[in-house]
Design a protein around this motif. Sequence first.
Motif: not given
Length: 382
Positions: A237-248
């Motif tokens: 129930d909370q946001p997930r942030y993938l850092m520094g990515v990336g290509t389409p």
Amino acid sequence: MHWQKDAQCGQARAGWLHTRHGSVPTPTFMPVGTVGTVKGITMDNVRATGAGIVLGNTYHLMLRPTAERVQRLGGLHRMMDWPGPILTDSGGFQVMSLGPLRKMDEDGVTFRSHIDGSSHRLTPESSTDIQYKLDATITMAFDECPALPATKDVLEASMERSMRWAARSREAFIARPGYGQFGIVQGGTEQDLRERSALALRKIGFEGYAIGGLAVGEGQELMFSTLDYTTPMLPEDQPRYLMGVGTPDDLLGAVMRGCDMFDCVMPSRAGRTARAYTERGTLNLRNARFAEDTRPISPEDDSPMAGRYSRAYLHHLFRANEMLGPMLLTLHNLAYYQRLMRQIRAAIVAGTLEQTAAELRQNWAKGDWSEDEWPMPRYQQG
């Protein structure tokens, strides 16, 4: 601040991130405004692409113009003409990348500025305070991001230190309505370390959770396999942030593995080097074959520059080293990334993401449109 899920398709989620500075549909891509600007374009341009949230950076802004000056000028939102949400990186990645210019201990990191060599120090407490002075909507916990490849012992020690720093960052965070702080999961590509990190962060408690330490040279296959077991460890129930990515293709694969938020310098940096992202892959507009190509970059373009500039004109601008070329292509690339996010979100809501993903990848692999298959551009329809 809270995240609300609207739909799910497999592991992919569509939702809304509600903040003090407005609501943002997810999945979302955040243009990188490291020093309070997205290089080469105005914030009106950024808004016109459909972006709802942008990123700033603690390390760069603390050195110039300083967090105290930004605060006196009314905060980063006012200074850079962006009333919407701003996420600020904690500075940990930039400091760790300084190599011999930095010295780390349990309390924090002492480093020399890449600008003038002056000495500075960042700790979990000072990083959090700087982000408060910047008026960041989303503050990131201060962490250590080790370079890959690294031994498991190195990764374990780094992860454990990052978790201790996360607890200190959380204690230093000043909670306000509509603001939040994200913890950062570390542990390299080691599943047991990622699990221990995620459990430690959940015990501390944050408004969102980031996945750090990827997109640092490990390759897409290993990144995706790490996401396969990491995202399920994070709260539903909370946001997930993938850092520094990336290509389409990176963004598409990460959304399909449960990630909601992304940032990367790639679209703006590519725009400055004549590379255009399109529905048919990447075009290098410096190539001679574009010198008399009167078509726009893409028939799907819905950006503010749609149909107004030919490939030949953009080719000319880059060959002549005119600053307008990087400006226009940065605008095009950021608009394409936002268009891609909208397309992915719509597919999640419709329950057709697998089919949409296959079509996207098939089209990226086809390469540029031939003259015979060039469709009527959207901007000419109706």
